[in-house]
Design an enzyme around this catalytic site. Structure first.
Site, PDB file in Angstrom:
ATOM      1  N   LYS A 103       0.847  -1.202   0.000  1.00  0.00           N
ATOM      2  CA  LYS A 103       0.000   0.000   0.000  1.00  0.00           C
ATOM      3  C   LYS A 103       0.876   1.243   0.000  1.00  0.00           C
ATOM      4  O   LYS A 103       0.647   2.191  -0.756  1.00  0.00           O
ATOM      5  CB  LYS A 103      -0.926  -0.005   1.226  1.00  0.00           C
ATOM      6  CG  LYS A 103      -2.065  -1.004   1.087  1.00  0.00           C
ATOM      7  CD  LYS A 103      -2.838  -1.207   2.391  1.00  0.00           C
ATOM      8  CE  LYS A 103      -3.849  -2.344   2.207  1.00  0.00           C
ATOM      9  NZ  LYS A 103      -4.581  -2.686   3.423  1.00  0.00           N
TER      10      LYS A 103
ATOM     11  N   GLN B  98      -4.411  -1.191   9.606  1.00  0.00           N
ATOM     12  CA  GLN B  98      -4.397  -2.544   9.040  1.00  0.00           C
ATOM     13  C   GLN B  98      -4.983  -3.550  10.042  1.00  0.00           C
ATOM     14  O   GLN B  98      -4.589  -3.578  11.200  1.00  0.00           O
ATOM     15  CB  GLN B  98      -2.951  -2.932   8.678  1.00  0.00           C
ATOM     16  CG  GLN B  98      -2.822  -4.277   8.004  1.00  0.00           C
ATOM     17  CD  GLN B  98      -3.455  -4.318   6.615  1.00  0.00           C
ATOM     18  OE1 GLN B  98      -3.344  -3.387   5.833  1.00  0.00           O
ATOM     19  NE2 GLN B  98      -4.162  -5.405   6.330  1.00  0.00           N
TER      20      GLN B  98
ATOM     21  N   ASP C  44     -10.820   3.244   4.164  1.00  0.00           N
ATOM     22  CA  ASP C  44     -11.231   1.831   4.133  1.00  0.00           C
ATOM     23  C   ASP C  44     -12.756   1.711   4.077  1.00  0.00           C
ATOM     24  O   ASP C  44     -13.284   0.624   3.823  1.00  0.00           O
ATOM     25  CB  ASP C  44     -10.712   1.126   5.396  1.00  0.00           C
ATOM     26  CG  ASP C  44      -9.670   0.075   5.082  1.00  0.00           C
ATOM     27  OD1 ASP C  44      -9.459  -0.208   3.880  1.00  0.00           O
ATOM     28  OD2 ASP C  44      -9.082  -0.467   6.031  1.00  0.00           O
TER      29      ASP C  44
END
Ligand code: NAP
Length: 283
Positions: free
Chosen positions: A50, A94, A117
């Protein structure tokens, strides 16, 4: 006949290039903060990918690594700092998190305007209500693959296998918004093969290696395989028995090289969208 293979790598590369062009034309650099708690090797790989992809697109990416023993309060304090940081447009924590930290508390703490997200309940609620927000990256990527493959969704019978907050639920909401007729199947679904066989578009996101057999698939169906499963011999496979599906489906995504690459590309796009909205220059 053999199914058309939907090339997620190529679609994702094109999207990443578009995002890089958009970023280059902006009067500022969008900022993305990725937080990794602990040393889960798979998470470390995801976070590195990422970070690299964001940097390649011209996004100011920073990865913040915290030890596995981090207390929930410490992580919440970091999220509060990132929420207040004007240079940070997107925050991604994460998952999974170590046991002592409630992932819901962390997700709830992220400013919805920076929640790239799309997991904060405000964004999940906006998606369910058909209002603009930030959409979770994996289902957003699936919608782009369906569009690229020229799948007309209006009136189509779609089945989503899985009902997680991360994939299944937002996937069903996006397909519904695109005027498909959506069934959501899960571990309590009765006669799953029969449900799957009714689907013209089948999105598999159960996390069970090759569970969707060839004879679960309607001839001519479009099959999107979100699953990523590691076999004992080390091979990476999806939730669909790919070789069995190939001669039956009209189109199918491979694993790897299908949905996976789209997730990161959509994260970059979400960062640019979030930055545009926050900084008041539209998209
Ligand atoms: P999850 O949270 O474990 O959810 C799995 C869902 O599948 C649940 O709703 C579960 O039903 C259902 N399910 C599990 N076993 C089943 C069975 N035998 N029959 C019917 N339904 C079953 O997983 P997730 O986070 O949504 O991820 C799903 C898969 O996608 C995983 O393989 C994951 O690695 C992959 N993934 C890929 C990407 C990507 O970038 N390509 C991104 C995210 C996830 P219940 O609700 O009844 O338990």
């Amino acid at each position: 006949m053999t199914a058309t293979i939907i090339d997620g790598k190529a679609v994702a590369a094109a999207l990443r290039a578009r995002v890089a062009q958009q970023v280059a034309a902006l009067p500022y650099r969008p900022g993305l903060a990725v937080v990794l708690v602990g040393d889960d090797p798979a998470s470390a790989v995801y976070v590195r990918n990422k970070d690299r992809a964001a940097a390649a697109a011209g996004i100011a990416a920073q990865t913040i690594r915290l030890p596995a023993a981090t207390a929930e309060a410490e992580l919440l304090a970091l999220v509060a700092r990132l929420n207040a940081d004007a240079g940070v447009d997107g925050i991604l924590v994460q998952m999974p998190l170590p046991k002592q930290i409630r992932s819901t508390a962390v997700i709830d703490a992220i400013d919805p305007a920076k929640d790239v997200d799309g997991l904060n309940p405000v964004n999940a609620g906006r998606l369910q209500s058909g209002r603009p927000g930030l959409v979770p990256c994996t289902p957003a990527g699936v919608m782009k693959l369906l569009a690229e493959a020229g799948v007309a969704l209006t009136g189509t019978r779609a089945l989503v296998l899985g009902r997680s907050v991360l994939v299944g639920r937002p996937m069903a909401a996006l397909l519904t918004a695109a005027d498909a007729t959506v069934t959501v199947a899960h571990s309590r679904t009765r006669d799953l093969p029969a449900e799957c066989r009714r689907a013209e578009v089948l999105v598999a996101a159960a996390g069970r290696a090759q569970m969707v057999r060839g004879d679960w698939i309607a001839p001519g169906a479009v099959v999107i395989d979100v699953g990523i499963n590691r076999l004992p011999d080390g091979r990476l496979v999806g939730d669909v028995a790919y070789a069995e599906a190939l001669p039956i489906a009209h189109a199918i995504t491979p694993v790897p090289g299908g949905v996976g690459p789209m997730t990161i590309a959509c994260l970059l796009e979400n960062t640019v969208i979030a930055a545009g909205r926050r900084r008041g220059s539209g998209q």
